[in-house]
Design an enzyme around this catalytic site. Structure first.
Site, PDB file in Angstrom:
ATOM      1  N   MET A  82       0.681  -1.158   0.023  1.00 62.90           N
ATOM      2  CA  MET A  82       0.067  -0.034  -0.024  1.00 62.90           C
ATOM      3  C   MET A  82       0.733   1.266  -0.185  1.00 62.90           C
ATOM      4  O   MET A  82       2.080   1.260   0.211  1.00 62.90           O
ATOM      5  CB  MET A  82      -0.840   0.057   1.253  1.00 62.90           C
ATOM      6  CG  MET A  82      -1.709  -1.276   1.372  1.00 62.90           C
ATOM      7  SD  MET A  82      -3.004  -1.188   2.666  1.00 62.90           S
ATOM      8  CE  MET A  82      -1.818  -1.196   3.899  1.00 62.90           C
ATOM      9  N   ASP A 241      -2.835  -4.759   0.290  1.00 64.03           N
ATOM     10  CA  ASP A 241      -2.372  -6.109   0.824  1.00 64.03           C
ATOM     11  C   ASP A 241      -2.921  -6.298   2.117  1.00 64.03           C
ATOM     12  O   ASP A 241      -3.304  -7.683   2.602  1.00 64.03           O
ATOM     13  CB  ASP A 241      -0.845  -6.335   0.776  1.00 64.03           C
ATOM     14  CG  ASP A 241      -0.056  -5.404   1.657  1.00 64.03           C
ATOM     15  OD1 ASP A 241      -0.590  -4.636   2.150  1.00 64.03           O
ATOM     16  OD2 ASP A 241       1.038  -5.566   1.352  1.00 64.03           O
TER      17      ASP A 241
HETATM   18  O1  LIG Z   1       1.918  -0.086   3.432  1.00 59.31           O
HETATM   19  C1  LIG Z   1       1.942  -0.906   4.407  1.00 59.31           C
HETATM   20  C2  LIG Z   1       1.249  -0.652   5.545  1.00 59.31           C
HETATM   21  O2  LIG Z   1       0.967   0.472   5.998  1.00 59.31           O
HETATM   22  C3  LIG Z   1       2.676  -2.307   4.348  1.00 59.31           C
HETATM   23  O3  LIG Z   1       1.786  -3.166   4.980  1.00 59.31           O
HETATM   24  C4  LIG Z   1       2.855  -2.754   2.896  1.00 59.31           C
HETATM   25  O4  LIG Z   1       1.525  -3.042   2.527  1.00 59.31           O
HETATM   26  C5  LIG Z   1       3.521  -4.151   3.297  1.00 59.31           C
HETATM   27  O5  LIG Z   1       3.923  -4.696   2.165  1.00 59.31           O
HETATM   28  P1  LIG Z   1       4.631  -6.085   2.254  1.00 59.31           P
HETATM   29  O6  LIG Z   1       5.644  -6.200   3.458  1.00 59.31           O
HETATM   30  O7  LIG Z   1       3.544  -7.341   2.558  1.00 59.31           O
HETATM   31  O8  LIG Z   1       5.567  -6.167   0.962  1.00 59.31           O
END
Ligand SMILES: O=C(CO)[C@@H](O)[C@H](O)COP(=O)(O)O
Ligand SMILES: Nc1ncnc2c1ncn2[C@@H]1O[C@H](COP(=O)(O)OP(=O)(O)O)[C@@H](O)[C@H]1O
Length: 515
Positions: A82, A241
């Protein structure tokens, strides 16, 4: 059989995962391709959207080929990291790299936005802007890269860019859009008042702001032929996600909490109205991927990453040795941790290797081992890291409890959930039963369920979860351990409070001498 499978794609930070999953929740094929993060300056983090596309293309081909049932795919769903800001020009080409969620450059702009006041009047709900949201990032780009800003035709999130490549449609969904600071959360639509106040042109935000479960477009014929999926297959709006992970781990109703220990860690809960936390604790309030539901997200930045760090600095040789025997280094480390007592005789670990998000929102915070004695050895080092990571998640859980949410059960996901010891530590520290689900790839499974709703196979998310997601394991808390952890949790919290100023001072010295 036609139409009994879905393709779920999760574009994470470290790579893109694709799964072909059937209506009963059985994975028929999976593909994965890695992506790199670019750090042009300390605190900056970028990715090249073209790399995501290449990874997505490879992962989908692999998943579909392994499944042998591409023609049965009834719908495609996307989940993605995100808060990233992909800029497209008039020709539909990315303008430079995407500034991703880990990037910390927009501090000044964030502060200016938080000084604006009257957030409640403009967004219909109170809250604080974070430096990872779109609003400060766009202000930063306008100030530091005016020529790029002028070229922006549209801004989109990671999963939206992949869908754009698949369908040509420019769309986003309410869950991802919640982390722009431009969305009226109760009404689930852009807030013209906030957009005007911040001074961003309205037309660079995607006009089509959909619920996650709405169809957003159809798969292009050339890609369909390349992937072995029917042309015109519906592609859903999809979700960020974390909300997608909520769907894929059946966290779609109040009282059920999601806890994920991946590279980062997350505590996720949902409610039938937006969360309002009136303190600057970096808790994220969002629209859920489930229509008419909202969700809370608490984030630990280096969660599984702390355990991985320990693996790489202390157990590098063991890891190489075990790799030769096809053994699992994490299994070895959790075996050592099992030999230490709960609370590790006073050895506490603060997992802030890269700063903290929820609840301290402190990028100067750093990792700490506190209470080392001569009696401590590698067993305690391993266990204290697992406990510290879990204390950090409990910090977020307490914010949910402060909101009046009863924590009846915790659905665990991410690599950390593979360890029975880590599930026990979670149950003990959270005071709640911890459950695991039949599908480990929760965000991709969530995207697939969302696709099932968009394609009309399921009436709603709950029906999709009922068909595809099952509890496979339950870990109950051990009361005597929970008591010990309660005492240490108070210490854990106090430690950050005591060290806050030291972190700041230390950071200043590091900055002074860094080249
Ligand atoms: O943006 C955020 C939370 O604010 C993260 O949670 C990402 O969405 C994480 O991504 P991955 O670690 O799963 O790649
Ligand atoms: N068997 C295991 N036991 C304990 N922890 C594990 C195990 N496997 C993975 N992990 C933890 O999970 C993390 C990876 O989680 P994963 O969800 O795969 O990451 P990502 O967020 O990058 O997709 C590792 O860094 C490690 O801390």
């Amino acid at each position: 059989m036609n139409g009994d499978c879905f393709l779920g794609i999760d574009a994470g930070t470290s790579g893109v995962k694709a799964v072909v999953i059937d209506i009963h929740g059985d994975i028929r094929g999976m593909g994965y391709r890695e992506c790199g993060v670019i750090n042009p300056h300390p605190g900056w983090a970028e990715q090249n959207p073209e790399d995501w596309w290449i990874a997505c293309d490879g992962a989908v081909q692999e998943a579909v080929q392994k499944s042998g049932c591409g023609s049965a795919v009834a719908g495609i769903g996307l989940s993605g990291q995100m808060q990233g800001c992909v800029l497209l020009d008039r020709q539909g080409e990315p303008i430079g790299n995407c500034i991703i969620w880990l990037d910390q450059r927009a501090d000044e702009e964030t502060e200016a936005i938080n000084q604006l006041g009257s957030v409640k009047e403009m967004l219909n709900v109170g809250g604080y802007c974070l430096n990872s949201f779109w609003a400060p990032k766009l202000l930063w780009i306008r100030k530091h890269r005016p020529a790029d800003f002028e070229k922006i035709e549209t801004v989109m999130f990671t999963k939206d860019y992949l869908r754009y490549r698949m369908t040509g449609e420019i769309v986003t969904d309410v869950s991802d859009a919640s982390l722009t600071f431009f969305v009226d959360l109760p009404k689930r639509r852009w807030s013209d008042k906030m957009i005007d106040k911040i001074g961003i042109p309205r037309d660079i935000l995607p006009e089509r702001l959909l619920e996650s479960t709405e169809p957003a477009g159809r798969l292009r014929a050339d890609l369909a032929a390349r992937w072995g999926i029917r042309a015109g297959t519906i592609v859903a709006a999809g979700a960020g996600d974390q909300p997608a992970c909520g769907v894929g781990s059946d966290v779609a109703r109040s009282g059920v909490i999601g806890s994920s220990i991946g590279t980062s860690g997350a505590v996720f809960g949902c409610l039938d109205h937006p969360f309002v936390i009136e303190k600057p604790c970096a808790a994220y309030s969002m629209c859920h991927a489930v229509p008419d539901e909202w969700c809370f997200l608490g984030l630990s930045l280096t969660s599984g990453a702390s355990f991985k760090w320990l693996r790489d600095i202390v157990f590098a040789e063991k890891k190489a040795e075990m790799a030769l025997k096809k053994g699992d280094i994490y299994g070895y480390m959790t075996g050592l941790a099992q030999k230490a007592d709960p609370g590790c005789e006073g050895l506490l670990f603060l997992p802030y290797l890269n700063g903290d998000k929820t609840p301290n929102n402190d990028k100067a915070a750093r990792g700490v081992w506190f209470g080392l004695s001569q009696r401590h050895g590698v067993n305690e080092l391993c266990r204290s890291v697992m406990e510290g990571v879990t204390f950090s998640l409990r910090d977020s859980l307490e914010l949910l409890r402060e909101q009046g949410m009863e924590v009846q059960e915790v659905h665990a996901s991410g690599g950390g959930a593979k360890s029975s010891l880590w599930r026990q530590i979670q149950a003990d520290i959270f005071h709640a039963p911890v459950m695991t689900m039949n599908v480990e790839e929760s965000p991709a499974a969530g995207a697939a369920i969302i696709a099932g709703v968009a394609a009309g196979v399921f009436r709603n998310i709950q029906e999709g979860c009922d068909c595809m997601i099952r509890v496979t394991d339950v870990t109950e808390p051990i009361e005597s351990h929970a008591k010990i952890y309660d005492d240490y949790f108070q210490e854990y919290r106090q430690l950050y409070a005591s060290l806050k100023k030291n972190f700041m001072d230390q950071n200043r010295i590091v900055q002074k001498y860094s080249v």
